[in-house]
Design a protein around this motif. Sequence first.
Motif, PDB file in Angstrom:
ATOM      1  N   SER A 188     -15.275   7.257   7.650  1.00 29.63           N
ATOM      2  CA  SER A 188     -14.813   7.231   6.256  1.00 29.63           C
ATOM      3  C   SER A 188     -13.363   7.685   6.122  1.00 29.63           C
ATOM      4  O   SER A 188     -12.675   7.321   5.157  1.00 29.63           O
ATOM      5  CB  SER A 188     -15.713   8.108   5.373  1.00 29.63           C
ATOM      6  N   ASP A 189     -12.871   8.486   7.099  1.00 29.32           N
ATOM      7  CA  ASP A 189     -11.478   8.937   7.048  1.00 29.32           C
ATOM      8  C   ASP A 189     -10.545   8.007   7.828  1.00 29.32           C
ATOM      9  O   ASP A 189      -9.400   8.340   8.076  1.00 29.32           O
ATOM     10  CB  ASP A 189     -11.356  10.367   7.576  1.00 29.32           C
ATOM     11  N   PHE A 190     -11.069   6.842   8.234  1.00 33.50           N
ATOM     12  CA  PHE A 190     -10.321   5.792   8.936  1.00 33.50           C
ATOM     13  C   PHE A 190      -9.990   6.139  10.396  1.00 33.50           C
ATOM     14  O   PHE A 190      -9.196   5.459  11.027  1.00 33.50           O
ATOM     15  CB  PHE A 190      -9.035   5.417   8.176  1.00 33.50           C
ATOM     16  N   SER A 191     -10.607   7.185  10.918  1.00 26.66           N
ATOM     17  CA  SER A 191     -10.439   7.496  12.340  1.00 26.66           C
ATOM     18  C   SER A 191     -11.493   6.748  13.149  1.00 26.66           C
ATOM     19  O   SER A 191     -12.564   6.387  12.638  1.00 26.66           O
ATOM     20  CB  SER A 191     -10.577   9.006  12.577  1.00 26.66           C
ATOM     21  N   GLY A 218      -1.030   2.496   9.168  1.00 29.72           N
ATOM     22  CA  GLY A 218      -1.354   2.240   7.771  1.00 29.72           C
ATOM     23  C   GLY A 218      -1.611   3.487   6.958  1.00 29.72           C
ATOM     24  O   GLY A 218      -1.022   3.684   5.888  1.00 29.72           O
ATOM     25  N   VAL A 219      -2.499   4.369   7.468  1.00 30.20           N
ATOM     26  CA  VAL A 219      -2.954   5.504   6.650  1.00 30.20           C
ATOM     27  C   VAL A 219      -2.819   6.852   7.366  1.00 30.20           C
ATOM     28  O   VAL A 219      -3.304   7.865   6.855  1.00 30.20           O
ATOM     29  CB  VAL A 219      -4.431   5.296   6.213  1.00 30.20           C
ATOM     30  N   LEU A 224      -0.631  13.830   6.948  1.00 31.12           N
ATOM     31  CA  LEU A 224       0.697  14.225   7.422  1.00 31.12           C
ATOM     32  C   LEU A 224       1.739  13.994   6.335  1.00 31.12           C
ATOM     33  O   LEU A 224       1.801  14.714   5.360  1.00 31.12           O
ATOM     34  CB  LEU A 224       1.032  13.457   8.709  1.00 31.12           C
ATOM     35  N   ASN A 225       2.546  12.948   6.516  1.00 31.02           N
ATOM     36  CA  ASN A 225       3.684  12.719   5.627  1.00 31.02           C
ATOM     37  C   ASN A 225       3.582  11.410   4.851  1.00 31.02           C
ATOM     38  O   ASN A 225       4.565  10.960   4.287  1.00 31.02           O
ATOM     39  CB  ASN A 225       4.976  12.709   6.446  1.00 31.02           C
ATOM     40  N   THR A 226       2.404  10.807   4.841  1.00 27.56           N
ATOM     41  CA  THR A 226       2.228   9.506   4.207  1.00 27.56           C
ATOM     42  C   THR A 226       1.150   9.587   3.141  1.00 27.56           C
ATOM     43  O   THR A 226       0.044  10.060   3.403  1.00 27.56           O
ATOM     44  CB  THR A 226       1.843   8.447   5.247  1.00 27.56           C
ATOM     45  N   VAL A 227       1.498   9.119   1.950  1.00 29.78           N
ATOM     46  CA  VAL A 227       0.554   9.127   0.827  1.00 29.78           C
ATOM     47  C   VAL A 227       0.267   7.681   0.451  1.00 29.78           C
ATOM     48  O   VAL A 227       1.170   6.925   0.078  1.00 29.78           O
ATOM     49  CB  VAL A 227       1.125   9.891  -0.377  1.00 29.78           C
ATOM     50  N   CYS A 228      -1.003   7.289   0.549  1.00 28.85           N
ATOM     51  CA  CYS A 228      -1.434   5.930   0.211  1.00 28.85           C
ATOM     52  C   CYS A 228      -2.109   5.969  -1.168  1.00 28.85           C
ATOM     53  O   CYS A 228      -3.074   6.719  -1.361  1.00 28.85           O
ATOM     54  CB  CYS A 228      -2.408   5.406   1.260  1.00 28.85           C
ATOM     55  N   LEU A 251       9.419   1.685  -1.149  1.00 30.28           N
ATOM     56  CA  LEU A 251       8.041   1.909  -0.734  1.00 30.28           C
ATOM     57  C   LEU A 251       7.605   0.802   0.214  1.00 30.28           C
ATOM     58  O   LEU A 251       8.064  -0.331   0.112  1.00 30.28           O
ATOM     59  CB  LEU A 251       7.091   1.905  -1.938  1.00 30.28           C
ATOM     60  N   THR A 252       6.695   1.138   1.122  1.00 27.10           N
ATOM     61  CA  THR A 252       6.051   0.118   1.935  1.00 27.10           C
ATOM     62  C   THR A 252       4.618  -0.048   1.422  1.00 27.10           C
ATOM     63  O   THR A 252       4.167   0.675   0.533  1.00 27.10           O
ATOM     64  CB  THR A 252       6.039   0.516   3.422  1.00 27.10           C
ATOM     65  N   HIS A 253       3.911  -1.004   1.994  1.00 29.23           N
ATOM     66  CA  HIS A 253       2.530  -1.211   1.559  1.00 29.23           C
ATOM     67  C   HIS A 253       1.638  -1.469   2.763  1.00 29.23           C
ATOM     68  O   HIS A 253       2.106  -1.719   3.874  1.00 29.23           O
ATOM     69  CB  HIS A 253       2.441  -2.384   0.576  1.00 29.23           C
ATOM     70  N   THR A 254       0.362  -1.397   2.529  1.00 33.97           N
ATOM     71  CA  THR A 254      -0.649  -1.778   3.508  1.00 33.97           C
ATOM     72  C   THR A 254      -1.860  -2.267   2.738  1.00 33.97           C
ATOM     73  O   THR A 254      -1.824  -2.363   1.510  1.00 33.97           O
ATOM     74  CB  THR A 254      -1.013  -0.596   4.434  1.00 33.97           C
ATOM     75  N   LYS A 255      -2.921  -2.601   3.444  1.00 32.16           N
ATOM     76  CA  LYS A 255      -4.192  -2.904   2.782  1.00 32.16           C
ATOM     77  C   LYS A 255      -5.229  -1.922   3.297  1.00 32.16           C
ATOM     78  O   LYS A 255      -5.387  -1.743   4.499  1.00 32.16           O
ATOM     79  CB  LYS A 255      -4.631  -4.345   3.038  1.00 32.16           C
ATOM     80  N   VAL A 256      -5.907  -1.278   2.368  1.00 31.55           N
ATOM     81  CA  VAL A 256      -6.960  -0.327   2.690  1.00 31.55           C
ATOM     82  C   VAL A 256      -8.262  -0.869   2.115  1.00 31.55           C
ATOM     83  O   VAL A 256      -8.355  -1.115   0.905  1.00 31.55           O
ATOM     84  CB  VAL A 256      -6.650   1.070   2.116  1.00 31.55           C
ATOM     85  N   ASN A 257      -9.228  -1.094   2.995  1.00 30.40           N
ATOM     86  CA  ASN A 257     -10.491  -1.723   2.595  1.00 30.40           C
ATOM     87  C   ASN A 257     -10.237  -3.024   1.837  1.00 30.40           C
ATOM     88  O   ASN A 257     -10.920  -3.351   0.851  1.00 30.40           O
ATOM     89  CB  ASN A 257     -11.325  -0.755   1.732  1.00 30.40           C
ATOM     90  N   GLY A 258      -9.227  -3.763   2.305  1.00 37.30           N
ATOM     91  CA  GLY A 258      -8.922  -5.064   1.739  1.00 37.30           C
ATOM     92  C   GLY A 258      -8.112  -5.051   0.468  1.00 37.30           C
ATOM     93  O   GLY A 258      -7.788  -6.120  -0.080  1.00 37.30           O
ATOM     94  N   ARG A 259      -7.727  -3.880  -0.010  1.00 36.64           N
ATOM     95  CA  ARG A 259      -7.016  -3.761  -1.282  1.00 36.64           C
ATOM     96  C   ARG A 259      -5.554  -3.396  -1.050  1.00 36.64           C
ATOM     97  O   ARG A 259      -5.230  -2.572  -0.191  1.00 36.64           O
ATOM     98  CB  ARG A 259      -7.674  -2.702  -2.179  1.00 36.64           C
TER      99      ARG A 259
END
Length: 306
Positions: free
Chosen positions: A37-40, A71-72, A228-232, A264-272
């Motif tokens: 659930s924490d993407f690890s 990503g996260v 760490l230093n990244t906020v999604c 800002l950069t972007h990614t997709k988390v759980n497809g969003r």
Amino acid sequence: EPVLRIYCSAQAHSSVDKAVRIAGIGIKNLVKIKTRSDFSMDPEELSAAIEKDLKAGFKPCCVVATLGTTGVTAIDPLREIGEICHRHGVWLHVDAALAGTALILPEYRWMIEGREYIDSFVFNPHKWMFTNFDCSAYFVKDASALIRTFEILPEYLKTRTRGQVNDYRDWGVPLGRRFRALKLWCVIRMYGREGLIKMVRNHIEIARRLAEMISQEPDFEIVAPVTLNTVCFRYIPRNANSEETDKINEKLNHALNDSGKMYLTHTKVNGRYTLRMVTAQTNVTMEHVANSWNLIKETARNISPR
């Protein structure tokens, strides 16, 4: 000959995909392990995948664990993964490209618990240790494994110092290399150990405070743990479905970047579609981030959902 298999998290960097292609192992033999659930990386899923491949006649070759996914910034559980690798005689490579810098902080040494299982480890000072691109630090437990692979000695490369010094041309693909270490030495010389610790710790604290500010707004959400230093995060406008929300966040991202005031950069988390703010620029301050957050809120709430 058994077919080699490589394993990594579904969150691992695309360089792993590229590496298996270059090595001739083939993308079809890269096994992406499901995450928790924490993407690890999920160690139970890794163990099951290796056992399944062994029964199918494959040869598990290497596991790539990540400290600070792109990503996260998820942190893979190194000890659990290492124990699995040790049990099956599988090479463990650790990609700490981003998070490796945080290991200078005593409170973040937990990330590398299980270090005794690591066969190779890399981190990039050009990502978060204030060193100009490019500069990567690579550690290997058994250098002879590299030398047996890359060593080649034509007559014109023979020297009297052979065997007395490390010939790094035999440790990788390039024959020659730039003096990258000088840049890193200059950074360490300038800031010192305590100076680097202070700056990295401040970046992490700024990210934590930004996450708190985002959490206080009912129309924004944090979508991944802030390690760490990244906020999604995402903007969640009222009366918008998931697809509309994705489009609005993409419009928001472009509007902010086109303003010239922030990036800002972007990614997709759980497809969003997800926005990412990284608080790791050398001289970033809380004031910079607070001003950026105000701009994000103002811009988001003025974007038309259609």
